[in-house]
Design a protein around this motif. Structure first.
Motif, mmCIF file in Angstrom:
data_model
loop_
_atom_site.group_PDB
_atom_site.id
_atom_site.type_symbol
_atom_site.label_atom_id
_atom_site.label_comp_id
_atom_site.label_asym_id
_atom_site.label_seq_id
_atom_site.Cartn_x
_atom_site.Cartn_y
_atom_site.Cartn_z
ATOM 1 N N ASP A 57 1.301 -9.907 10.177
ATOM 2 C CA ASP A 57 -0.071 -9.594 9.798
ATOM 3 C C ASP A 57 -0.534 -10.544 8.692
ATOM 4 O O ASP A 57 -1.652 -11.050 8.720
ATOM 5 C CB ASP A 57 -0.139 -8.136 9.326
ATOM 6 C CG ASP A 57 -1.558 -7.696 9.015
ATOM 7 O OD1 ASP A 57 -2.466 -8.085 9.769
ATOM 8 O OD2 ASP A 57 -1.756 -6.991 8.013
ATOM 9 N N LYS A 58 0.359 -10.791 7.727
ATOM 10 C CA LYS A 58 0.036 -11.680 6.601
ATOM 11 C C LYS A 58 1.288 -12.436 6.161
ATOM 12 O O LYS A 58 2.403 -11.947 6.322
ATOM 13 C CB LYS A 58 -0.462 -10.872 5.392
ATOM 14 C CG LYS A 58 -1.852 -10.251 5.555
ATOM 15 C CD LYS A 58 -2.225 -9.476 4.285
ATOM 16 C CE LYS A 58 -3.479 -8.638 4.488
ATOM 17 N NZ LYS A 58 -4.703 -9.433 4.617
ATOM 18 N N GLU A 59 1.059 -13.619 5.577
ATOM 19 C CA GLU A 59 2.126 -14.319 4.856
ATOM 20 C C GLU A 59 1.805 -14.206 3.381
ATOM 21 O O GLU A 59 0.689 -14.539 2.953
ATOM 22 C CB GLU A 59 2.198 -15.789 5.267
ATOM 23 C CG GLU A 59 2.841 -15.990 6.619
ATOM 24 C CD GLU A 59 3.202 -17.448 6.883
ATOM 25 O OE1 GLU A 59 4.110 -17.975 6.221
ATOM 26 O OE2 GLU A 59 2.564 -18.051 7.754
ATOM 27 N N ILE A 60 2.756 -13.703 2.618
ATOM 28 C CA ILE A 60 2.558 -13.533 1.181
ATOM 29 C C ILE A 60 3.699 -14.214 0.429
ATOM 30 O O ILE A 60 4.691 -14.635 1.036
ATOM 31 C CB ILE A 60 2.464 -12.038 0.778
ATOM 32 C CG1 ILE A 60 3.776 -11.293 1.092
ATOM 33 C CG2 ILE A 60 1.284 -11.357 1.481
ATOM 34 C CD1 ILE A 60 3.827 -9.865 0.543
ATOM 35 N N ALA A 66 -2.710 -18.891 3.356
ATOM 36 C CA ALA A 66 -3.298 -19.285 4.636
ATOM 37 C C ALA A 66 -2.900 -20.731 4.882
ATOM 38 O O ALA A 66 -3.110 -21.592 4.026
ATOM 39 C CB ALA A 66 -4.819 -19.147 4.581
ATOM 40 N N ALA A 70 -2.978 -10.557 -3.346
ATOM 41 C CA ALA A 70 -2.944 -10.383 -1.892
ATOM 42 C C ALA A 70 -3.648 -9.073 -1.521
ATOM 43 O O ALA A 70 -3.548 -8.088 -2.255
ATOM 44 C CB ALA A 70 -1.495 -10.351 -1.408
ATOM 45 N N ILE A 72 -3.188 -6.339 0.136
ATOM 46 C CA ILE A 72 -2.154 -5.493 0.747
ATOM 47 C C ILE A 72 -2.137 -4.140 0.037
ATOM 48 O O ILE A 72 -2.676 -4.005 -1.056
ATOM 49 C CB ILE A 72 -0.738 -6.150 0.648
ATOM 50 C CG1 ILE A 72 -0.433 -6.570 -0.802
ATOM 51 C CG2 ILE A 72 -0.631 -7.351 1.587
ATOM 52 C CD1 ILE A 72 0.937 -7.184 -1.015
ATOM 53 N N GLU A 82 -1.539 -14.168 -1.249
ATOM 54 C CA GLU A 82 -1.699 -14.295 0.195
ATOM 55 C C GLU A 82 -1.889 -15.756 0.546
ATOM 56 O O GLU A 82 -2.694 -16.449 -0.095
ATOM 57 C CB GLU A 82 -2.940 -13.492 0.598
ATOM 58 C CG GLU A 82 -2.995 -13.101 2.030
ATOM 59 C CD GLU A 82 -4.095 -12.059 2.275
ATOM 60 O OE1 GLU A 82 -4.774 -12.207 3.291
ATOM 61 O OE2 GLU A 82 -4.282 -11.145 1.444
#
Length: 381
Positions: free
Chosen positions: A182-185, A206, A221, A223, A204
């Motif tokens: 869902d996300k790269e953190i 991108a 982030a 989250i 977070e």
């Protein structure tokens, strides 16, 4: 009352932009820094107390450099760990410790460390060569990573189906299950020799669609508090299980089901922490200095929401640097430009970054995208 000696020399292997920003922090403390780098035009060349040209991978060069320092650290992992180990055995402070650098130089060893120490990470299989990858095609879709020598998106590729197998690396590496995240953190943690430990709020990331480099970073982030806590705990767990002194960037995947998995780690200041210079009470560079010198660690909290944009050399331009849009960007509130002192640009080379501060997340993002289109790194005709 404790008295801090000002005459300890900190040696850094690597004189790129990370070393340059570390020196910028060190100046405030009258901390002398010596640099070793193979490039006679490295970004640190003119600002280090002593700058030596030499290979970071040559035993004798690294050993001779370290003999003249009290504490030795790195801004790149590709260094001669045997020379660093000999220096450590002779009483020099070497942080992160040479054994940790050796572990992190090999992604195969890194992944096995996670598995052995109960650190959550994507499923993987080790591969010896291209034929071995092809033999394990049932593991696809997967990320094929070289064990050694990969960095900044090199040595990493996605193999989605059998048609992609022809691109497999013909050297020791691994296949890692492709995570539908869902996300790269990323969470940065720091630890000093006294055992003090701090963690920065998660950011977070991108990524650039083709260069496989971080293009944008947003802090904090977006989250849930539960995911934030989980990410913080995992990052702290990694540095403690490594028993590492220094600063550690922990890149993580957040899956659609809410799992948090370690992707990779970097035992040094990292691209995911550049915003901290303006956005946090203590920058990652000052924190690295504090941790390796065994000073008290600084507060890692965010002052306000922030974005970071990597300034990469524009595609199609190579040669002496020309920065477009700098004046227009400087006219904006909360925009901070950092150029790395590199004389020549080439496509996708990291040439600088911009940090943007704003109290409102939505206007922050809008400004970040606008500034990204405004500043372009090209070359003079």
């Amino acid at each position: 009352m404790t008295h801090t000696s000002q005459n300890q020399i900190l040696g850094i292997l690597g004189g790129g932009q990370l070393g340059r920003m570390l020196i910028q922090s060190a100046i405030n403390y009258n901390q002398d820094i010596h640099i070793l780098d193979p490039d006679s035009n490295a970004p640190c060349k003119d600002i280090a107390q002593q700058f030596r040209i030499g290979s970071l991978k040559d035993f004798d060069t690294v050993y001779a450099f370290g003999k003249n320092c009290d504490v030795i650290t790195v801004e790149i992992e590709a260094v001669n760990t045997e020379a660093l180990q000999k220096l450590a055995d002779e009483g020099k402070k070497v942080f992160p410790q040479p054994a940790i650098l050796k572990l992190i130089q090999d992604k195969r060893e890194q992944k096995q460390f996670y598995l052995q120490h109960g650190i959550p990470t994507a499923d993987f299989v080790l591969t010896e060569n291209k034929a071995d990858v092809i033999a394990k095609k049932a593991f696809l879709p997967a990320v094929n990573k070289l064990g050694k020598e990969g960095y900044d998106g090199r040595g990493v590729q996605i193999l989605r189906c059998e048609d992609d197998l022809d691109n497999a690396f013909d050297a020791p590496g691994l296949l890692e299950k492709l995570i539908d995240f869902d996300k790269e953190i990323a969470v940065t943690v720091a630890r000093n020799e006294a055992g003090d430990l701090v963690a920065y709020p998660a950011v977070e990331c991108a990524f650039h669609p083709t260069a496989n480099l971080v293009e944008f970073l947003f802090a904090p982030a977006q989250i849930s508090p539960e995911i934030e806590q989980k990410a913080q705990e995992i990052a702290k767990d990694v540095i403690l299980k490594l028993d590492m002194v220094g600063i550690l960037a922990v890149e993580l995947f957040v899956t659609k089901s809410g799992e948090v998995l370690v992707n990779e780690i970097a035992p040094r200041p990292h691209n995911s922490g550049h915003h901290t210079i303006e956005a946090n009470f203590t920058s990652q560079f000052e924190q690295h200095l504090r941790s390796v010198m065994n000073w008290p660690l600084g507060n890692p909290d965010l002052r306000c929401p922030a974005a970071m944009i990597n300034l990469l050399g524009e595609d199609g331009f190579s040669g002496p640097v020309l920065v477009e849009g700098k004046e227009e960007a400087l006219a904006e509130k909360g925009v901070y430009i950092h150029l790395y002192g590199k004389k020549l640009t080439k496509p996708f080379r990291k040439m600088g970054h911009v940090t943007i501060l704003d109290d409102d997340i939505s206007s922050l993002k809008a400004k970040a995208y606008r500034i990204k289109e405004l500043i372009k790194i090209k070359s003079t005709p």
